[in-house]
Design a protein around this motif. Structure first.
Motif, PDB file in Angstrom:
ATOM      1  N   SER A   1      -0.031  12.494   0.387  1.00 61.65           N
ATOM      2  CA  SER A   1       0.684  12.777   1.644  1.00 61.65           C
ATOM      3  C   SER A   1       2.205  12.720   1.496  1.00 61.65           C
ATOM      4  N   THR A   2       2.722  11.926   0.558  1.00 64.97           N
ATOM      5  CA  THR A   2       4.183  11.940   0.363  1.00 64.97           C
ATOM      6  C   THR A   2       4.646  13.327  -0.098  1.00 64.97           C
ATOM      7  N   ASP A   3       3.892  13.915  -1.025  1.00 66.10           N
ATOM      8  CA  ASP A   3       4.239  15.268  -1.491  1.00 66.10           C
ATOM      9  C   ASP A   3       4.119  16.281  -0.358  1.00 66.10           C
ATOM     10  N   GLY A  36       4.471   7.994   5.834  1.00 61.75           N
ATOM     11  CA  GLY A  36       3.218   8.012   5.073  1.00 61.75           C
ATOM     12  C   GLY A  36       2.640   6.617   4.885  1.00 61.75           C
ATOM     13  N   GLU A  37       3.481   5.670   4.492  1.00 64.46           N
ATOM     14  CA  GLU A  37       3.016   4.301   4.243  1.00 64.46           C
ATOM     15  C   GLU A  37       2.709   3.575   5.552  1.00 64.46           C
ATOM     16  N   ARG A  38       3.364   4.004   6.644  1.00 67.40           N
ATOM     17  CA  ARG A  38       3.094   3.377   7.937  1.00 67.40           C
ATOM     18  C   ARG A  38       1.663   3.694   8.380  1.00 67.40           C
ATOM     19  N   VAL A  55       0.826  -1.201   0.000  1.00 67.50           N
ATOM     20  CA  VAL A  55       0.000   0.000   0.000  1.00 67.50           C
ATOM     21  C   VAL A  55       0.866   1.259   0.000  1.00 67.50           C
ATOM     22  N   SER A  56       0.374   2.280  -0.727  1.00 65.46           N
ATOM     23  CA  SER A  56       1.051   3.586  -0.786  1.00 65.46           C
ATOM     24  C   SER A  56       0.528   4.483   0.324  1.00 65.46           C
ATOM     25  N   ALA A  57       1.189   5.624   0.497  1.00 64.76           N
ATOM     26  CA  ALA A  57       0.722   6.626   1.453  1.00 64.76           C
ATOM     27  C   ALA A  57      -0.590   7.236   0.964  1.00 64.76           C
ATOM     28  N   MET A  58      -1.402   7.709   1.894  1.00 63.41           N
ATOM     29  CA  MET A  58      -2.724   8.239   1.553  1.00 63.41           C
ATOM     30  C   MET A  58      -2.635   9.470   0.646  1.00 63.41           C
ATOM     31  N   GLY A  62      12.416   5.421  -4.323  1.00 58.03           N
ATOM     32  CA  GLY A  62      12.176   6.373  -5.413  1.00 58.03           C
ATOM     33  C   GLY A  62      10.675   6.597  -5.565  1.00 58.03           C
ATOM     34  N   ARG A  63      10.295   7.805  -6.058  1.00 56.34           N
ATOM     35  CA  ARG A  63       8.883   8.149  -6.165  1.00 56.34           C
ATOM     36  C   ARG A  63       8.144   7.134  -7.041  1.00 56.34           C
ATOM     37  N   GLY A  64       7.004   6.704  -6.557  1.00 55.09           N
ATOM     38  CA  GLY A  64       6.243   5.680  -7.270  1.00 55.09           C
ATOM     39  C   GLY A  64       6.685   4.274  -6.888  1.00 55.09           C
ATOM     40  N   GLY A  65       7.580   4.190  -5.890  1.00 53.24           N
ATOM     41  CA  GLY A  65       8.241   2.928  -5.558  1.00 53.24           C
ATOM     42  C   GLY A  65       7.364   1.837  -4.964  1.00 53.24           C
ATOM     43  N   SER A  66       6.132   2.154  -4.589  1.00 49.21           N
ATOM     44  CA  SER A  66       5.251   1.092  -4.073  1.00 49.21           C
ATOM     45  C   SER A  66       4.971   0.045  -5.146  1.00 49.21           C
ATOM     46  N   ASP A  67       4.997   0.479  -6.397  1.00 47.31           N
ATOM     47  CA  ASP A  67       4.838  -0.493  -7.493  1.00 47.31           C
ATOM     48  C   ASP A  67       5.939  -1.546  -7.409  1.00 47.31           C
ATOM     49  N   THR A  68       7.169  -1.089  -7.121  1.00 46.57           N
ATOM     50  CA  THR A  68       8.301  -2.016  -7.033  1.00 46.57           C
ATOM     51  C   THR A  68       8.135  -2.963  -5.853  1.00 46.57           C
ATOM     52  N   GLY A 109       4.417   0.074   1.175  1.00 45.79           N
ATOM     53  CA  GLY A 109       5.131   0.205  -0.089  1.00 45.79           C
ATOM     54  C   GLY A 109       6.287   1.181   0.037  1.00 45.79           C
ATOM     55  N   PHE A 110       7.159   1.208  -0.994  1.00 45.78           N
ATOM     56  CA  PHE A 110       8.100   2.324  -1.181  1.00 45.78           C
ATOM     57  C   PHE A 110       9.279   2.302  -0.222  1.00 45.78           C
ATOM     58  N   GLN A 111       9.302   1.375   0.759  1.00 45.62           N
ATOM     59  CA  GLN A 111      10.373   1.451   1.761  1.00 45.62           C
ATOM     60  C   GLN A 111      11.156   0.162   1.889  1.00 45.62           C
TER      61      GLN A 111
HETATM   62  N1  ASP Z   1       4.106   7.226  -1.634  1.00 45.68           N
HETATM   63  C1  ASP Z   1       5.213   7.142  -2.544  1.00 45.68           C
HETATM   64  C2  ASP Z   1       5.118   8.252  -3.585  1.00 45.68           C
HETATM   65  O1  ASP Z   1       4.180   9.037  -3.545  1.00 45.68           O
HETATM   66  C3  ASP Z   1       5.334   5.820  -3.222  1.00 45.68           C
HETATM   67  C4  ASP Z   1       4.169   5.442  -4.089  1.00 45.68           C
HETATM   68  O2  ASP Z   1       3.085   5.996  -3.944  1.00 45.68           O
HETATM   69  O3  ASP Z   1       4.341   4.561  -4.945  1.00 45.68           O
HETATM   70  O4  ASP Z   1       5.968   8.340  -4.418  1.00 45.68           O
END
Ligand code: ASP
Ligand code: ADP
Ligand code: MG
Length: 432
Positions: free
Chosen positions: A46-48, A73-75, A40-43, A150-156, A135-137
């Motif tokens: 919220s990362t931004d 954020g992901e926590r 799961v990603s941050a809500m 890296g941004r978008g890293g929850s996909d990874t 995710g992301f961590q």
């Molecule tokens: N929360 C992180 C981001 O905004 C990771 C993700 O959403 O994939 O980049």
């Protein structure tokens, strides 16, 4: 029993209501008799927002502390999601990246996964629980520190878990119905793609289509993970990102009508406004100068993309070399080049951050002539000037002025017959 990994992006868990909606969906998957692991990603954004906060405290946040901050954020989302599932009468356990065994190198903000040891996730599944992973961590063994991918890293995270656990499916849930021929926020008539090769998706992701993070696509390709990108807001089939077997040689394919070349000419068009252009003016046109310049650039760690060298003027023996790079690397590279100006012997540097990049991607380009001509004609007819061009086997990229790139996108999308009759639906998110 199947093992399903599901990833929910920020827009799918933007508020309490969304978290409950997603929890219900996860419970349905479990009830259907599957083992379920969720990344799961941050809500929402919220990362931004955390990033903004850091920059209000200091212009250059310490990378280690920034990772500490951003992983919060992901926590939050993982714990809320697990609580919500438990309130529906199902066992769920949340895990941080390090608890889930996402072992990375030590590069804060851009860490790469080096090992995945999901013992605790596996145990939770064996005990009948749903595992929710932040995710992301990740975690670096050497430093003992928390990292981000890296941004978008929850996909990874999702792809790495799917590979390590031998999942049957890796589903990426987001705020659009799948991968489209262009960003539906920019091209309302973009068409949903049913199947796309990971090779094409890599090119789209590398050129600005943030629907999937490029490293996740790379990871999936390397580990043979098939992805299903779909909406968390409905039950529509999304897009399958498949790892293509070796392509048959074009002749064989044409001779054997039972195996048609099934790839459409164009998979999609992506745009990117995050790059800038540096021109090194008045470079002596003698062997070794390009090597010298790009060695200086390489030492900064900047990832350069397009390179163009002009014909030198016969009268002066000088030439200009231009290249594109992420805006975030611009200042570092300018400083590094300026420091070596005397040694390299160029006349001046120009920096231009008002460029836009458009990339047309399609595996069918390999066997079709005339794609570039059609692209350039469409741009010409729309009065859009091309500043740089580069190509790969399955991609043509052009640089234009930043303020014309969205027009260019729509024009090119239409010219290649990609416009759909229906408007694409964007279910949530802010597009940030
Ligand atoms: N929360 C992180 C981001 O905004 C990771 C993700 O959403 O994939 O980049
Ligand atoms: P998430 O929060 O689920 O990770 P992202 O915002 O990272 O979602 O990615 C989804 C967004 O990607 C979409 O809302 C869309 O605006 C954008 N996007 C860019 N290119 C494409 C494309 N070719 N197909 C679908 N979406 C795209
Ligand atoms: Mg994303």
């Amino acid at each position: 029993m199947s093992l399903i990994v599901q990833k929910y992006g920020g827009s799918s868990v933007a508020d309490a209501e969304s978290i409950k909606r997603v929890a219900k969906r996860i419970v349905e998957t479990r009830k259907a008799g599957n083992e379920v692991v969720v990344a799961v990603s941050a809500m929402g954004d919220s990362t931004d927002e955390l990033l903004d906060l850091a920059h209000q405290v200091t212009p250059i946040p310490a990378p280690r502390e920034l990772d500490m901050l951003l992983t919060a954020g992901e926590r939050i989302s993982m714990a809320l999601l697990a609580m919500s599932i438990r309130s529906m009468g199902h066992d769920a356990r949340s895990f941080t990246g390090s608890q889930a065994g996402m072992i990375t190198d030590a590069r804060h903000g851009q860490a790469r996964i080096v090992d995945v040891t999901p013992g605790r996730v596996r145990d939770a599944l064996d005990e009948g629980a749903i595992a929710i992973v932040a995710g992301f961590q990740g975690f670096n063994r050497g430093t003992g520190d928390i990292t981000t991918l890296g941004r978008g890293g929850s996909d990874t995270t999702a792809v790495a878990l799917a590979a390590a656990l031998g999942a049957d499916v890796c589903e990426i849930y987001t705020d659009v119905d799948g991968i489209y021929t262009a960003d539906p926020r920019l091209v309302p008539r973009a068409r949903k793609i049913d199947r796309i090769s990971s090779e094409e998706m890599l090119e789209l992701a590398a050129n600005g289509a943030k629907v999937l993070y490029i490293r996740a696509v790379e990871y999936a390709r390397r580990h043979g993970v098939t992805l299903h990108v779909r909406s968390s807001f409905n039950n529509n089939e999304g897009t399958i990102v498949y790892n293509a077997p070796e392509q048959p040689a074009p002749d064989t394919a044409r001779e054997n009508s039972e195996t048609p070349v099934e790839e459409p000419l164009i998979a999609g068009v992506a745009t990117d406004l995050s790059e800038a252009k540096i021109t090194v003016v008045g470079v002596p046109d003698i062997p070794g100068k390009a090597a010298q310049i790009f060695n200086i650039v390489a030492k900064t760690g900047a990832n350069i993309d397009m390179i163009v060298q002009n014909v030198s003027a016969a009268s002066t023996g000088l030439t200009d070399i231009s290249f594109t790079l992420p805006k975030s690397d611009g200042q570092t590279v300018l400083t590094a080049l300026t420091a070596e100006q005397g040694d390299v012997g160029f006349k001046a540097l120009q920096y231009d951050d008002q460029i836009g990049k458009l990339a047309l991607v399609g595996a069918g380009m390999r066997t079709n002539a005339g794609v570039s001509a059609k692209l350039f004609t469409a741009l010409y007819e729309a009065g859009i000037n091309i500043e740089m061009i580069s190509t790969s086997e399955i991609r043509i990229s052009v640089v234009t002025r930043a303020d014309t790139v969205n027009d260019a996108l729509r024009v090119v999308h239409a010219a290649f017959g990609l416009d759909s009759d229906d408007e694409a639906i964007v279910h949530g998110g802010t597009g940030r």
